[in-house]
Design an enzyme around this catalytic site. Structure first.
Site, short mmCIF file in Angstrom:
data_model
loop_
_atom_site.label_atom_id
_atom_site.label_comp_id
_atom_site.label_asym_id
_atom_site.label_seq_id
_atom_site.Cartn_x
_atom_site.Cartn_y
_atom_site.Cartn_z
N PRO A 95 0.83 -1.21 0.00
CA PRO A 95 0.00 0.00 0.00
C PRO A 95 0.85 1.25 0.00
CG PRO A 95 -0.78 -1.58 1.63
CD PRO A 95 0.52 -2.11 1.12
N CYS A 96 0.31 2.32 -0.57
CA CYS A 96 1.10 3.54 -0.75
C CYS A 96 1.09 4.43 0.48
CB CYS A 96 0.58 4.34 -1.95
SG CYS A 96 -1.16 4.83 -1.79
#
Length: 418
Positions: free
Chosen positions: A80-81
């Protein structure tokens, strides 16, 4: 079947593409319980671990996969960013804490890479990972891969590329960054674009294989209208305005620069506000957490169905869900288009694993030549007429209210530190 260890698997966007290219997901690690439930519903043969990557030992991942160190053909995953805000983890020169349980998701991926030592790896992330001047996450990954090589005697040499999905046949405008490397040091060469938004023949002088983009009509044009509209109607303050906006347009249609009523100022809203698909263009990016008026919406003035979003994401046919609309939208919006994974999987087989697969792409949408005309526009409902006026335009990049507020907060924080 070539063997896959999958991290941050989500609903399985990467895995589905690798599956179509002859790979088998031996284990999938995912934190979100709704995604794990959906994987189990659609691929019961996959071993699924529901948990935080930094709390699941690599030995458990290998055990559930039925693999020893070095036996996996590829490690895949899209961390995930959100951790990109944790810049304190990424100070250059600091030793990477791959075993620290407080480590970010990128370090978690690197730790599993080190401990499992697959023949190849693929890591995907948002386009911002490689933005010039904001590439701390990318540099962190490259430093970590060098550390893995030093500790394990491997020779992973990652190739990095920003891929625009529509340029490879995905009927959606979406950008993702990919890192791909081989344990033995082979250099991966990314495939060149095969599709273009240009409708003239100029590009054919140099690249005869270039086709026009696949469109939303190519993806979903054969689907019948749903019989049950529960959850698909657009409510809220702005839902009744959408039928007055043409296909392929958004709220900008109702600004002084365009042909609708002057209800808004130019560029004073998000691009995806009241955004409607066009039958003749790729879809815009499917959003993971849209507001009530955030598209893209169907040209029939409704939300997209699960099947339609799966088609736009080039997922395989026949997937099922047993979760609510919010969870479904988040899973699909966060996923990687499976066609991109299929294309890269074919190239990884050929270039890095010495196992080329002699068959065409299975997830590429068919081209549908007979495209119906645009839907007829409805008049603007009377309840919006009071908004007609000479609305100010957005003042420009960095000059809007939110940008000024953020700049003021940053200045205040700087003064506090000094």
């Amino acid at each position: 079947m070539l063997k896959v260890i999958s991290l941050f698997s989500g609903i399985g966007g990467l895995d589905f593409g690798f599956e179509e290219a002859g790979f088998e997901t031996r284990v999938a690690l995912e934190l979100d319980k709704f995604a794990c439930r959906t994987i189990a519903l659609n691929r019961p043969s996959w071993a699924v671990i529901e948990g935080d990557i930094n709390l699941v030992p690599s030995s458990v991942i290998l055990d559930r996969a039925g693999l020893d160190v070095g036996e996996a053909d590829i490690l895949i995953g899209g961390p995930p960013c959100q951790p990109f805000s944790k810049s304190s983890y990424w100070v250059r020169g600091d030793s990477l804490r791959l075993d620290d349980p407080r480590a970010d998701t990128l370090s978690g991926y690197l730790r599993v890479l080190r401990d499992t030592r697959p023949r190849a790896f693929l890591l995907e992330n948002v386009g911002g990972l490689a933005f010039e001047g904001k590439d701390e996450g990318l540099r962190h990954l490259l430093d970590g891969i060098r550390q893995v090589n030093a500790e394990c005697g491997t020779n992973y040499q990652p190739s990095v590329r920003l891929i625009r999905c529509a340029e490879h046949g995905v009927p959606q405008i979406r950008e993702r960054v990919f890192l791909i490397g081989s344990r033995d040091g082979r250099t991966f060469r990314f495939p060149e674009p095969t599709h273009s938004g240009r409708l003239d023949t100029e590009c054919s002088l140099f690249a005869t294989s270039i086709e026009p983009y696949r469109t939303a009509w190519d993806a979903i044009g054969d689907l019948t209208e749903p019989s049950d509209f529960e959850g698909l109607l657009i409510g809220g303050k702005w839902g009744d305005l959408l039928p007055s906006i043409p296909e392929g347009q958004n709220y900008l249609w109702h600004t002084p620069r365009m042909e609708g009523m002057p209800l808004f100022g130019w560029r004073t809203r998000y691009w995806s506000f009241l955004l409607k698909l066009s039958k003749r263009l790729p879809s815009w990016t499917v959003q993971a957490q849209p507001g009530s008026a955030i598209g893209p919406f169907h040209w029939k003035n409704r939300k997209l169905t699960f099947e339609e979003m799966c088609r736009i994401q080039t997922f395989p046919e026949g997937l099922k869900i047993n979760v609510g609309r919010t969870e479904m939208q988040r899973m699909l919006g966060n996923a990687v288009p499976s066609l991109i994974a299929e294309i890269l999987a074919h190239e990884i087989r050929r270039q890095l694993l010495d196992a080329p697969l002699d068959r065409g792409l299975r997830l590429l949408p068919p081209r549908r030549e007979l495209v119906p005309p645009p839907e007829r526009l409805a008049p603007v409902p009377v309840k919006y007429h009071s908004m007609v006026g000479n609305h100010a335009e957005h003042p420009g990049t960095g000059k809007g209210r939110q940008a000024i507020k953020r700049a003021q907060m940053a200045q205040g924080a700087e003064k506090t530190r000094s």
